[in-house]
Design a protein around this motif. Structure first.
Motif, short mmCIF file in Angstrom:
data_model
loop_
_atom_site.label_atom_id
_atom_site.label_comp_id
_atom_site.label_asym_id
_atom_site.label_seq_id
_atom_site.Cartn_x
_atom_site.Cartn_y
_atom_site.Cartn_z
N GLU A 81 17.49 40.83 5.32
CA GLU A 81 18.42 41.98 5.83
C GLU A 81 18.80 42.78 4.69
O GLU A 81 18.89 44.08 4.61
CB GLU A 81 19.66 41.67 6.32
N ASN A 119 18.06 46.85 4.27
CA ASN A 119 19.23 47.84 3.98
C ASN A 119 18.84 48.65 2.82
O ASN A 119 19.10 49.75 2.79
CB ASN A 119 20.45 47.05 3.73
N ARG A 175 16.79 51.26 3.71
CA ARG A 175 17.05 52.20 4.69
C ARG A 175 16.46 52.14 5.93
O ARG A 175 16.18 53.19 6.70
CB ARG A 175 17.23 53.47 4.02
N LEU A 176 15.83 50.86 6.41
CA LEU A 176 15.10 50.67 7.80
C LEU A 176 16.34 50.67 8.87
O LEU A 176 17.44 50.45 8.90
CB LEU A 176 14.83 49.32 7.84
N THR A 177 15.84 51.67 9.90
CA THR A 177 16.92 51.95 11.05
C THR A 177 16.69 50.73 11.74
O THR A 177 15.90 49.72 11.76
CB THR A 177 16.30 53.14 11.78
N GLU A 178 17.64 50.59 13.08
CA GLU A 178 17.52 49.40 13.77
C GLU A 178 15.96 49.42 14.74
O GLU A 178 15.73 48.40 14.76
CB GLU A 178 18.67 49.68 14.78
N ALA A 179 15.56 50.55 14.93
CA ALA A 179 14.42 50.70 15.53
C ALA A 179 13.17 50.01 14.59
O ALA A 179 12.41 49.30 15.15
CB ALA A 179 13.91 52.26 16.05
N ASP A 180 13.32 50.43 13.27
CA ASP A 180 12.35 49.73 12.37
C ASP A 180 12.65 48.11 12.52
O ASP A 180 11.13 47.54 12.13
CB ASP A 180 12.65 50.36 10.82
N ARG A 181 13.50 47.73 12.61
CA ARG A 181 13.84 46.39 12.34
C ARG A 181 13.32 45.67 13.69
O ARG A 181 12.99 44.40 13.68
CB ARG A 181 15.24 45.97 12.11
N GLN A 182 13.36 46.26 14.79
CA GLN A 182 12.94 45.65 15.99
C GLN A 182 11.58 45.92 16.27
O GLN A 182 11.00 45.06 17.21
CB GLN A 182 13.72 46.39 17.09
N GLU A 183 10.85 46.60 15.25
CA GLU A 183 9.08 46.81 15.31
C GLU A 183 8.70 45.08 15.36
O GLU A 183 9.00 44.59 14.21
CB GLU A 183 8.84 47.65 14.64
#
Length: 306
Positions: free
Chosen positions: A31, A35, A38-46
């Motif tokens: 995490e 951070n 600067r990954l977005t939430e969408a990036d983290r869900q990929e």
């Protein structure tokens, strides 16, 4: 944005662990790196194409693997990362951002040269034309290789479907539906196509008594299938007093045809591309070979406390 390649995770992991010299759980490091990048939430869900792990966690894991190979970090216990004395000294010696050359050195100098050669071949298709040879992690290369093989086989299946006879195409479609779990046995799927079929090529009995049925139309159209053809199939379903229908083609559907199918709900449309993918997934006319990918079992090496 897209998730950065694994080498971009090396520095944020180094910095975070240097700020936590006693070590930290891997999930916290994941995490923190996300951070910092600067990954977005969408990036983290990929997810990886295999669907087994988020891409950013996979790439963070490979970045830490390279730090371990360089002797800068360690995993004193499962799921816990900590810099070694050499790692702490390295960060102290390099308080500013690492250069591209340093990152490349960390990412490649402790890996087998054959892996680096494979990365050079695969990296452009994984991370874009400007990507360097270090951009693709082993998992990236494996996933891309599998994806390329799948695209090739899908194209071959698609071409084969366009060459088979209309009668055999209908049989293929019923075989696929059976492999997908429709009908208790292959006998529950019957081909009824022919003159006077009313647009129905097959019938699937979903229960033993045949009280619930799905009607199928399977056509090797060359041209795009429009709304009139879908409406005609819908009318054929009404003539059979049917509640469910599947229209499958080797071609594609117009936007109007897709809109009509959505509006009536009980008609499902499957175009040639999706048909080929389903045949691969369910091994109809396709053979899947297993690939054994080694992964160390950390639990095996955990010694019980006295």
């Amino acid at each position: 944005m897209t998730v950065p390649t694994f080498d971009m995770f090396i520095e944020p992991i180094l910095r975070y662990l240097s700020a936590h010299p006693a070590g930290a759980p891997a999930r916290d490091v994941h995490e923190a790196a996300a951070n910092a990048l600067r990954l977005t939430e969408a990036d983290r869900q990929e997810l990886l194409p295999s669907g087994i792990q988020p891409v950013f966690k996979n790439r963070a894991g490979w970045a830490h693997d390279r730090l371990k190979r360089a002797g800068l970090s360690s995993s004193p216990r499962r799921g816990f990362w900590q810099l070694t004395p050499d790692g702490l000294a390295f960060v102290a010696k390099n308080p500013k951002a690492l250069s591209d050359e340093q990152l490349e050195e960390l990412a490649t100098s402790h890996t087998d040269v054959r892996l680096r050669g494979a990365a050079a071949e695969m990296a452009p298709s994984v991370a874009g034309p400007a990507a360097s040879a270090i951009a693709a992690s082993p998992d990236d290369r494996l996933e891309e290789a599998v994806a390329e093989l799948r695209r090739t086989v899908a194209a071959e299946v698609f071409e084969a479907l366009r060459r088979v006879s209309p009668t055999f195409f209908e049989t293929i479609v019923l075989d696929l539906l059976h492999r997908m779990g429709y009908g208790a046995s292959r006998a529950d799927l019957q081909r009824v196509g022919g003159s006077g079929d009313g647009g129905i090529d097959g019938v699937i009995s979903l229960d033993k008594l045949g009280l619930e049925k799905v009607y199928v139309q399977a056509k090797r159209w060359q041209q795009t299938v429009g709304r009139p053809e879908v409406q005609a199939f819908y009318g054929a379903l009404a003539g059979q007093r049917a509640n469910k229908g599947v229209l499958i083609t080797t071609s594609s559907f117009t936007a109007q045809a897709l809109d009509f199918a959505r509006s009536v709900e009980r008609v499902v449309l499957v175009d040639g591309g999706r048909l080929a993918e389903l045949m691969i997934d369910h091994e109809v006319g396709v053979t899947l070979r297993p690939v054994k990918v080694p992964k160390m079992d950390s639990d095996y090496f955990e010694e019980e406390s006295a």
